[in-house]
Write an enzyme that holds these catalytic residues in place. Structure first.
Site, PDB file in Angstrom:
ATOM      1  N   GLU A 180       1.458  -0.707  -5.074  1.00  2.02           N
ATOM      2  CA  GLU A 180       0.440   0.308  -5.332  1.00  2.02           C
ATOM      3  C   GLU A 180       1.204   1.633  -5.387  1.00  2.02           C
ATOM      4  OE1 GLU A 180      -3.462   2.589  -3.509  1.00  2.02           O
ATOM      5  OE2 GLU A 180      -1.654   2.215  -2.353  1.00  2.02           O
ATOM      6  N   ASP A 220       0.837  -1.196   0.000  1.00  5.13           N
ATOM      7  CA  ASP A 220       0.000   0.000   0.000  1.00  5.13           C
ATOM      8  C   ASP A 220       0.876   1.252   0.000  1.00  5.13           C
ATOM      9  OD1 ASP A 220      -2.783   1.061   0.334  1.00  5.13           O
ATOM     10  OD2 ASP A 220      -1.954   1.880   2.188  1.00  5.13           O
TER      11      ASP A 220
END
Length: 489
Positions: free
Chosen positions: A248, A189
């Protein structure tokens, strides 16, 4: 199988909305285990599970309080281990989210910091700069003794200081914990934002604008983050079975994105440039060409994604189910790795009329126009939903979009995905473009031709071959089809 991830189809399980195994209205790990036969039958290769760690749930689990356990809302550590093992038994790999940019404010480390202890593990300073939070307002919150701490997201998600060696060592230990448990990789993330610009300079109001979504790029696409990803790659490579890292990373250009997938860094990076491309033949071709070219420079596969838990579902973004079905066939025909967001195989649209009092997304609470609740509504397994008091209401109109309604029905979106995923396994070779009518795309990969009509009017592609699959009548407006040909057009 070597390099399984280069052509893998990875299915994103938004855990709290996928399947409820204990009847409390919230999806959980038991629910995922119960649906493993469905996922194996769909034809995907791996599952990406959104965070299931202990958390106050201020940002639906992306505010982690303990990276080595399971929140009771989702089950137990034993449930996680059973899920991993059973998934492997079905031929499915498991990728879990790792959230390294920040922790929860409830994390023991931050609680220590609030007491004035070990603040070097976070980013504290005496005077805030002008940075803004992704969720709106200042990116700084003041604590009782007068200092301020940085949070690129919600105030309950304080940013970690990746210059601190204890932070780096802790996350390598966390990776090894889950790798030892058997996971096949990690989705990282905010992979681009972990390292902040030296000196934390002011950047000027309005300069921290988002480029392709919710992230402050390119300002936080910092070159120093790659040292961390290289160290993580060494950890992954020390385990058998090709464990992978997926970034990401919101980068300003495909060239910058390719930096995250160099041979000694992560294996894949999400292609947000493709996700946000409009329903337009010329623009899609430009993004496809740029994506393939730049990933090739790093020797990495290109990834293709249409929806996820942070953006409106593509049925709604594109304006129709017909376009979404055609986009699926286009995406699954492209070389590289594809991601499927749970429910897109059912043709689910964005839910735009949720009662405001039920919406919980912290991004929406600060900016009502950017909420993500509508793409997180629980999946309809049966015509009556199949949930008992789901955490967000399932629209009555989804009855005919449910798994029960579509299973085994020729022409349904679910069966379209199943057929495409089965056929996709035989696709090979590089993409070769072919001339086609204006407003359309046509390319081949080996003996398979994919033709997509992105206009509202029917066209003739003139492909001489055996029709393999079509989202509608071949050549119809907003449709796509695959043919097997003896000679390429």
């Amino acid at each position: 199988m070597t390099d399984w991830w280069r052509n893998a189809v990875i299915y994103q399980v938004y855990v709290r909305s996928f399947a409820d195994g204990n009847g409390d209205g919230v999806g959980d790990l038991i629910g995922v285990r119960d649906r493993l036969p469905y996922l194996a039958g769909l034809g995907v290769d791996a599952l990406w599970l959104t965070p299931f760690y202990p958390s106050p749930m201020a940002d639906f689990g992306y505010d982690v309080a303990d990276h080595r356990d399971v929140d009771p809302l989702f089950g137990t550590l034993a449930d996680a281990k059973a899920l991993i093992d059973e998934a492997h038994g079905h031929g499915l790999r498991i990728i879990v989210d790792i959230v390294p940019n920040h922790t929860s404010a409830a994390h023991p480390w931050f609680q220590q910091a609030l007491r004035g202890e070990r603040r070097e593990r976070y980013i504290f300073r005496d005077t805030p700069n002008d940075w803004e939070s992704i969720f709106g307002g200042s990116a700084w919150t003041q604590v009782e003794d007068g200092q301020w701490y940085l949070h690129l997201f919600d105030p309950s998600q304080p940013d970690l200081n990746w210059d601190d060696q204890e932070v780096r060592g802790e996350f390598e230990s966390i990776l090894r914990f889950w790798l030892d448990l058997g996971v096949d990789g990690f989705r990282v993330d905010v992979a681009h934002g972990m390292v902040k610009p030296r000196g934390l300079p002011d950047i000027g109001r309005g300069e921290q604008a988002t480029m392709v979504g919710r992230e402050p790029v390119p300002f936080f696409d910092n070159d120093e983050v790659h040292e961390i990803h290289r160290s993580w790659r060494r950890v992954l490579d020390s385990y058998p079975g090709e464990r992978i890292g997926v970034a990401e990373a919101w980068a300003p250009t495909p060239e910058r994105l390719a930096n995250y997938v160099r041979s000694d860094e992560l294996h894949q990076a999400f292609n947000f440039h493709y996700l946000f491309a409009p329903w337009d033949a010329a623009e899609l071709r430009e993004v496809i060409d740029a994506s393939l070219a730049t990933s090739a420079t790093a020797g990495a596969p290109t990834t293709w994604v249409l929806s996820n838990h942070d953006v409106k579902r593509h049925v709604t973004r594109y304006g129709s189910l017909a376009r979404a079905r055609a986009a699926a066939l286009l995406t699954l025909a492209l070389p590289g790795s594809a991601y499927v967001y749970n429910g897109e195989e059912l043709g689910l649209p964005e839910v735009l009329d949720l009662p405001p009092e039920l919406c919980q997304d912290p991004q929406r609470l600060r900016d009502p126009d950017s909420g993500r609740d509508g793409c997180r509504v629980p999946l309809p397994w049966t015509r009556d939903g199949g949930w008992r008091d789901p955490w967000l209401p399932i629209p009555a109109g989804w009855a005919e979009l449910s798994v029960q309604a579509q299973e085994g029905v020729p022409g349904s979106t679910l069966e379209l995905y199943r057929a495409a995923l089965r056929l996709r396994r035989d696709l090979g070779g590089d993409l070769v473009w072919h001339d086609s009518p204006e407003g359309t795309l046509m390319f081949s990969r080996g003996p398979v031709v994919c033709a997509v009509n992105l206009t509202a009017e029917p066209v003739g592609f003139g492909v001489d071959g055996t029709l393999l699959i079509a989202s509608d009548v071949p050549g119809a407006g907003d449709s796509a089809a695959w043919w097997k040909v003896k000679c390429q057009p």
